[in-house]
Motif scaffolding. Structure first.
Motif, PDB file in Angstrom:
ATOM      1  N   ILE A  40      57.160  43.459  34.216  1.00  0.00           N
ATOM      2  CA  ILE A  40      55.349  43.090  34.911  1.00  0.00           C
ATOM      3  C   ILE A  40      54.675  42.041  34.342  1.00  0.00           C
ATOM      4  O   ILE A  40      54.673  41.501  33.441  1.00  0.00           O
ATOM      5  CB  ILE A  40      54.733  44.288  34.732  1.00  0.00           C
ATOM      6  N   GLN A  41      53.792  40.847  35.431  1.00  0.00           N
ATOM      7  CA  GLN A  41      53.547  40.032  35.035  1.00  0.00           C
ATOM      8  C   GLN A  41      52.128  40.572  35.672  1.00  0.00           C
ATOM      9  O   GLN A  41      51.486  40.942  36.766  1.00  0.00           O
ATOM     10  CB  GLN A  41      53.677  38.886  35.790  1.00  0.00           C
ATOM     11  N   PRO A  42      50.879  41.355  34.192  1.00  0.00           N
ATOM     12  CA  PRO A  42      49.546  41.331  34.709  1.00  0.00           C
ATOM     13  C   PRO A  42      49.027  40.360  36.283  1.00  0.00           C
ATOM     14  O   PRO A  42      48.561  39.307  35.503  1.00  0.00           O
ATOM     15  CB  PRO A  42      48.994  41.703  33.711  1.00  0.00           C
ATOM     16  N   LEU A  43      48.349  40.736  36.463  1.00  0.00           N
ATOM     17  CA  LEU A  43      47.345  39.700  37.637  1.00  0.00           C
ATOM     18  C   LEU A  43      45.803  40.168  37.414  1.00  0.00           C
ATOM     19  O   LEU A  43      44.847  39.500  37.754  1.00  0.00           O
ATOM     20  CB  LEU A  43      47.495  40.161  39.086  1.00  0.00           C
ATOM     21  N   ALA A  44      45.350  41.841  36.821  1.00  0.00           N
ATOM     22  CA  ALA A  44      44.461  42.050  37.555  1.00  0.00           C
ATOM     23  C   ALA A  44      43.872  43.590  36.051  1.00  0.00           C
ATOM     24  O   ALA A  44      44.921  44.239  36.643  1.00  0.00           O
ATOM     25  CB  ALA A  44      43.665  42.188  38.538  1.00  0.00           C
ATOM     26  N   LYS A  45      42.863  43.318  35.977  1.00  0.00           N
ATOM     27  CA  LYS A  45      42.316  44.531  35.234  1.00  0.00           C
ATOM     28  C   LYS A  45      41.266  45.080  35.427  1.00  0.00           C
ATOM     29  O   LYS A  45      40.467  44.430  35.755  1.00  0.00           O
ATOM     30  CB  LYS A  45      42.294  44.037  33.693  1.00  0.00           C
TER      31      LYS A  45
ATOM     32  N   ILE B 221      36.767  47.662  42.883  1.00  0.00           N
ATOM     33  CA  ILE B 221      37.273  46.142  43.775  1.00  0.00           C
ATOM     34  C   ILE B 221      37.687  45.570  42.772  1.00  0.00           C
ATOM     35  O   ILE B 221      37.135  45.372  41.988  1.00  0.00           O
ATOM     36  CB  ILE B 221      36.099  46.280  44.160  1.00  0.00           C
ATOM     37  N   VAL B 222      38.700  44.479  43.004  1.00  0.00           N
ATOM     38  CA  VAL B 222      39.504  43.305  42.198  1.00  0.00           C
ATOM     39  C   VAL B 222      39.892  42.682  42.673  1.00  0.00           C
ATOM     40  O   VAL B 222      40.389  42.211  43.967  1.00  0.00           O
ATOM     41  CB  VAL B 222      40.518  43.883  41.191  1.00  0.00           C
ATOM     42  N   ASN B 223      39.431  41.190  42.104  1.00  0.00           N
ATOM     43  CA  ASN B 223      39.715  40.192  43.005  1.00  0.00           C
ATOM     44  C   ASN B 223      40.419  39.540  42.604  1.00  0.00           C
ATOM     45  O   ASN B 223      40.814  38.841  40.760  1.00  0.00           O
ATOM     46  CB  ASN B 223      38.725  38.819  42.166  1.00  0.00           C
ATOM     47  N   THR B 224      41.844  39.485  43.224  1.00  0.00           N
ATOM     48  CA  THR B 224      43.376  39.190  42.511  1.00  0.00           C
ATOM     49  C   THR B 224      43.587  37.769  43.875  1.00  0.00           C
ATOM     50  O   THR B 224      45.109  38.081  43.560  1.00  0.00           O
ATOM     51  CB  THR B 224      44.439  40.464  42.108  1.00  0.00           C
ATOM     52  N   LEU B 225      43.178  37.824  44.328  1.00  0.00           N
ATOM     53  CA  LEU B 225      43.774  36.983  45.473  1.00  0.00           C
ATOM     54  C   LEU B 225      44.117  35.182  45.157  1.00  0.00           C
ATOM     55  O   LEU B 225      45.512  34.727  45.025  1.00  0.00           O
ATOM     56  CB  LEU B 225      42.172  36.419  46.798  1.00  0.00           C
ATOM     57  N   GLY B 226      43.915  35.002  43.977  1.00  0.00           N
ATOM     58  CA  GLY B 226      43.758  33.227  43.925  1.00  0.00           C
ATOM     59  C   GLY B 226      44.998  34.170  42.642  1.00  0.00           C
ATOM     60  O   GLY B 226      46.535  33.122  42.926  1.00  0.00           O
ATOM     61  N   PRO B 227      45.643  34.930  41.603  1.00  0.00           N
ATOM     62  CA  PRO B 227      46.570  35.076  41.013  1.00  0.00           C
ATOM     63  C   PRO B 227      47.603  35.299  42.002  1.00  0.00           C
ATOM     64  O   PRO B 227      49.222  34.708  42.160  1.00  0.00           O
ATOM     65  CB  PRO B 227      46.949  36.309  40.077  1.00  0.00           C
ATOM     66  N   LEU B 228      47.586  36.150  43.427  1.00  0.00           N
ATOM     67  CA  LEU B 228      48.792  36.906  44.053  1.00  0.00           C
ATOM     68  C   LEU B 228      49.018  35.506  44.839  1.00  0.00           C
ATOM     69  O   LEU B 228      50.426  35.460  45.246  1.00  0.00           O
ATOM     70  CB  LEU B 228      47.967  37.455  45.601  1.00  0.00           C
ATOM     71  N   ARG B 229      48.054  34.506  45.211  1.00  0.00           N
ATOM     72  CA  ARG B 229      49.082  33.412  45.811  1.00  0.00           C
ATOM     73  C   ARG B 229      49.244  32.414  45.039  1.00  0.00           C
ATOM     74  O   ARG B 229      50.352  31.942  45.418  1.00  0.00           O
ATOM     75  CB  ARG B 229      47.450  32.183  46.274  1.00  0.00           C
ATOM     76  N   GLN B 230      48.963  32.226  43.884  1.00  0.00           N
ATOM     77  CA  GLN B 230      50.336  31.517  43.102  1.00  0.00           C
ATOM     78  C   GLN B 230      51.308  32.082  42.611  1.00  0.00           C
ATOM     79  O   GLN B 230      52.490  31.443  42.942  1.00  0.00           O
ATOM     80  CB  GLN B 230      49.066  31.371  41.781  1.00  0.00           C
TER      81      GLN B 230
END
Length: 57
Positions: free
Chosen positions: A2-7, A17-26
């Protein structure tokens, strides 16, 4: 693994609402060959996640 993206913490109605667009794209762009990735929601701390409550395939 498991790789955490956002808390994030939900509000009393259960939404968040959580901003994970950058980490998801990467992560998607770094996937190699037939390596599969799944989006998982788990309670707890990002470094010590609890039991998985939702999986998006």
């Amino acid at each position: 693994m498991i790789q955490p993206l956002a808390k994030f913490m939900t509000n009393p109605a259960g939404g968040a609402i959580v901003n994970t667009l950058g980490p998801l794209r990467q992560i998607v762009s770094d996937a190699k060959g037939d390596m599969r990735r799944y989006l998982v929601i788990a309670p707890g701390d990002p470094m010590m996640p609890g039991a998985v409550v939702q999986v998006q395939k």
